[in-house]
Design a protein around this motif. Sequence first.
Motif, PDB file in Angstrom:
ATOM      1  N   LEU A  16       1.485   4.335 -24.636  1.00  0.00           N
ATOM      2  CA  LEU A  16       2.666   4.351 -25.411  1.00  0.00           C
ATOM      3  C   LEU A  16       3.172   5.664 -25.025  1.00  0.00           C
ATOM      4  O   LEU A  16       2.849   6.790 -24.634  1.00  0.00           O
ATOM      5  N   ASP A  17       4.655   5.670 -25.153  1.00  0.00           N
ATOM      6  CA  ASP A  17       5.379   6.884 -24.903  1.00  0.00           C
ATOM      7  C   ASP A  17       6.350   7.168 -26.047  1.00  0.00           C
ATOM      8  O   ASP A  17       7.194   6.411 -26.453  1.00  0.00           O
ATOM      9  N   GLN A  18       6.311   8.521 -26.667  1.00  0.00           N
ATOM     10  CA  GLN A  18       7.051   8.773 -27.825  1.00  0.00           C
ATOM     11  C   GLN A  18       8.534   9.072 -27.287  1.00  0.00           C
ATOM     12  O   GLN A  18       9.420   9.036 -28.196  1.00  0.00           O
ATOM     13  N   GLY A  19       8.629   9.264 -26.036  1.00  0.00           N
ATOM     14  CA  GLY A  19      10.025   9.067 -25.831  1.00  0.00           C
ATOM     15  C   GLY A  19      10.920   8.163 -25.360  1.00  0.00           C
ATOM     16  O   GLY A  19      12.172   8.238 -25.051  1.00  0.00           O
ATOM     17  N   ILE A  20      10.407   6.917 -25.390  1.00  0.00           N
ATOM     18  CA  ILE A  20      10.887   5.566 -25.349  1.00  0.00           C
ATOM     19  C   ILE A  20      11.024   5.167 -26.755  1.00  0.00           C
ATOM     20  O   ILE A  20      10.087   4.885 -27.423  1.00  0.00           O
ATOM     21  N   ASP A  21      12.327   4.602 -27.176  1.00  0.00           N
ATOM     22  CA  ASP A  21      12.653   4.047 -28.157  1.00  0.00           C
ATOM     23  C   ASP A  21      12.316   2.494 -28.349  1.00  0.00           C
ATOM     24  O   ASP A  21      11.515   2.210 -29.244  1.00  0.00           O
ATOM     25  N   PHE A  26       5.943  -5.384 -31.837  1.00  0.00           N
ATOM     26  CA  PHE A  26       4.940  -4.983 -32.773  1.00  0.00           C
ATOM     27  C   PHE A  26       5.337  -3.558 -33.111  1.00  0.00           C
ATOM     28  O   PHE A  26       6.045  -2.657 -32.325  1.00  0.00           O
ATOM     29  N   ASP A  27       4.765  -3.031 -34.192  1.00  0.00           N
ATOM     30  CA  ASP A  27       5.183  -1.768 -34.969  1.00  0.00           C
ATOM     31  C   ASP A  27       3.912  -1.035 -34.943  1.00  0.00           C
ATOM     32  O   ASP A  27       3.076  -1.090 -35.719  1.00  0.00           O
ATOM     33  N   VAL A  28       4.350   0.136 -34.180  1.00  0.00           N
ATOM     34  CA  VAL A  28       3.079   1.184 -34.014  1.00  0.00           C
ATOM     35  C   VAL A  28       2.975   2.021 -35.143  1.00  0.00           C
ATOM     36  O   VAL A  28       2.039   2.687 -35.621  1.00  0.00           O
ATOM     37  N   GLY A  29       4.109   1.862 -36.183  1.00  0.00           N
ATOM     38  CA  GLY A  29       3.937   2.548 -37.572  1.00  0.00           C
ATOM     39  C   GLY A  29       2.920   1.839 -38.289  1.00  0.00           C
ATOM     40  O   GLY A  29       2.471   2.642 -39.708  1.00  0.00           O
ATOM     41  N   ASN A  30       2.412   0.782 -38.083  1.00  0.00           N
ATOM     42  CA  ASN A  30       1.453   0.085 -38.864  1.00  0.00           C
ATOM     43  C   ASN A  30       0.150   0.195 -38.152  1.00  0.00           C
ATOM     44  O   ASN A  30      -0.909  -0.605 -38.619  1.00  0.00           O
ATOM     45  N   PHE A  31      -0.147   1.001 -37.287  1.00  0.00           N
ATOM     46  CA  PHE A  31      -1.431   1.594 -36.719  1.00  0.00           C
ATOM     47  C   PHE A  31      -2.273   2.068 -37.904  1.00  0.00           C
ATOM     48  O   PHE A  31      -1.865   2.734 -38.748  1.00  0.00           O
ATOM     49  N   MET A  32      -3.617   1.856 -37.821  1.00  0.00           N
ATOM     50  CA  MET A  32      -4.509   2.444 -38.704  1.00  0.00           C
ATOM     51  C   MET A  32      -4.545   3.939 -38.832  1.00  0.00           C
ATOM     52  O   MET A  32      -4.823   4.510 -39.629  1.00  0.00           O
ATOM     53  N   PRO A  74      -2.408   7.681 -36.907  1.00  0.00           N
ATOM     54  CA  PRO A  74      -1.221   8.064 -36.329  1.00  0.00           C
ATOM     55  C   PRO A  74      -1.564   8.245 -34.479  1.00  0.00           C
ATOM     56  O   PRO A  74      -2.555   8.519 -34.079  1.00  0.00           O
ATOM     57  N   TRP A  75      -0.813   7.269 -33.926  1.00  0.00           N
ATOM     58  CA  TRP A  75      -0.959   7.424 -32.371  1.00  0.00           C
ATOM     59  C   TRP A  75      -0.410   8.697 -31.700  1.00  0.00           C
ATOM     60  O   TRP A  75       0.326   9.346 -32.041  1.00  0.00           O
ATOM     61  N   GLN A  76      -0.958   8.937 -30.443  1.00  0.00           N
ATOM     62  CA  GLN A  76      -0.817   9.955 -29.676  1.00  0.00           C
ATOM     63  C   GLN A  76      -0.025   9.552 -28.518  1.00  0.00           C
ATOM     64  O   GLN A  76      -0.219   8.703 -28.012  1.00  0.00           O
ATOM     65  N   ASP A  77       0.978  10.697 -28.077  1.00  0.00           N
ATOM     66  CA  ASP A  77       1.782  10.239 -26.713  1.00  0.00           C
ATOM     67  C   ASP A  77       0.717   9.994 -25.569  1.00  0.00           C
ATOM     68  O   ASP A  77      -0.062  10.782 -25.673  1.00  0.00           O
ATOM     69  N   GLY A  78       0.965   8.893 -24.981  1.00  0.00           N
ATOM     70  CA  GLY A  78       0.113   8.625 -23.765  1.00  0.00           C
ATOM     71  C   GLY A  78      -0.999   7.858 -24.079  1.00  0.00           C
ATOM     72  O   GLY A  78      -1.845   7.670 -23.194  1.00  0.00           O
ATOM     73  N   GLU A  79      -1.345   7.496 -25.428  1.00  0.00           N
ATOM     74  CA  GLU A  79      -2.603   6.728 -25.896  1.00  0.00           C
ATOM     75  C   GLU A  79      -2.456   5.288 -25.185  1.00  0.00           C
ATOM     76  O   GLU A  79      -1.724   4.744 -25.271  1.00  0.00           O
ATOM     77  N   GLU A  80      -3.644   4.959 -24.831  1.00  0.00           N
ATOM     78  CA  GLU A  80      -3.818   3.495 -24.156  1.00  0.00           C
ATOM     79  C   GLU A  80      -4.007   2.752 -25.148  1.00  0.00           C
ATOM     80  O   GLU A  80      -4.662   2.967 -26.205  1.00  0.00           O
ATOM     81  N   VAL A  81      -3.106   1.569 -25.089  1.00  0.00           N
ATOM     82  CA  VAL A  81      -3.163   0.219 -25.969  1.00  0.00           C
ATOM     83  C   VAL A  81      -3.693  -1.042 -25.417  1.00  0.00           C
ATOM     84  O   VAL A  81      -3.097  -1.304 -24.040  1.00  0.00           O
ATOM     85  N   ILE A  82      -4.640  -1.702 -25.652  1.00  0.00           N
ATOM     86  CA  ILE A  82      -4.908  -2.986 -25.165  1.00  0.00           C
ATOM     87  C   ILE A  82      -4.234  -4.087 -26.139  1.00  0.00           C
ATOM     88  O   ILE A  82      -4.370  -4.254 -27.190  1.00  0.00           O
ATOM     89  N   LEU A  83      -3.396  -4.797 -25.342  1.00  0.00           N
ATOM     90  CA  LEU A  83      -2.438  -5.956 -26.268  1.00  0.00           C
ATOM     91  C   LEU A  83      -2.939  -7.264 -25.827  1.00  0.00           C
ATOM     92  O   LEU A  83      -3.050  -7.585 -24.477  1.00  0.00           O
ATOM     93  N   ILE A  84      -3.620  -8.128 -26.561  1.00  0.00           N
ATOM     94  CA  ILE A  84      -4.244  -9.353 -26.477  1.00  0.00           C
ATOM     95  C   ILE A  84      -3.355 -10.376 -26.938  1.00  0.00           C
ATOM     96  O   ILE A  84      -2.796 -10.393 -28.058  1.00  0.00           O
ATOM     97  N   ILE A  85      -2.552 -11.180 -26.113  1.00  0.00           N
ATOM     98  CA  ILE A  85      -1.912 -12.270 -26.451  1.00  0.00           C
ATOM     99  C   ILE A  85      -2.665 -13.847 -26.181  1.00  0.00           C
ATOM    100  O   ILE A  85      -2.990 -13.921 -25.301  1.00  0.00           O
TER     101      ILE A  85
END
Length: 234
Positions: free
Chosen positions: A45-50, A9-15, A17-28
Amino acid sequence: RHDLGVLWFDVGNFMRPWQDGEEVILIIEALHEDGVFYQVFKFKLDQGIDIQELGKLELEPMPVPEHDNILSKVHWPESKNAQVIGYSVYQGDIRTNSEVIQAKEYSGGEDITLRLVIKGGYETVYASREEQVQKGSIDKHIPLAFSFGVYPSPFTRRTQINYALPVPGAVEVMVYDVTGKRVKTLVSKKLEPGYYKIAWCGDDEIGRTVAAGVYFILLNTEDFESQRKVVFVH
């Protein structure tokens, strides 16, 4: 089962800008001939990880209500996922409860189906397998909700637009620049329910390559509208 797959999934498509360390809930959620399966994950989310790896993601069967003829109630096994806060009960397409159900039983008939309620108030798209079979979703691969995604961004040659239509209707997929000017119409026709994809190669209506920069791809139907930002790089 030992089915394997990769989820992107592409965090660039978030509504926003996301912040480093922000929590995300992923529903599959997934449909299979054996039933409906789900899993809910919470991660940071970790901005230091590609490429952020979540590890092995195992799906669980969706709880299926069982009818008790003597008590005229339905009951179901409890979800063990910490992100599930309760349940919603449906008769056909109509939800019968006004508040989240936290018990594991409900008074009602045999036609009841169940959806999980996730932290934040989100409901799962799929209910029990019985509902999906009645609607033909497993065999015909008809989505139960609209969806819209664009990947990758930034892109240099092409980006792919994926969208799902649960109902038939007129559909437009259009590209706009930052001034609001329409750059290209990718789709403009009536479509049946299903899953669709189309690519945009960074060109305008007559095939000329557009300038590098930010563009917006808009999905517009009679019942749903959404847009995604993409960055075109030469």
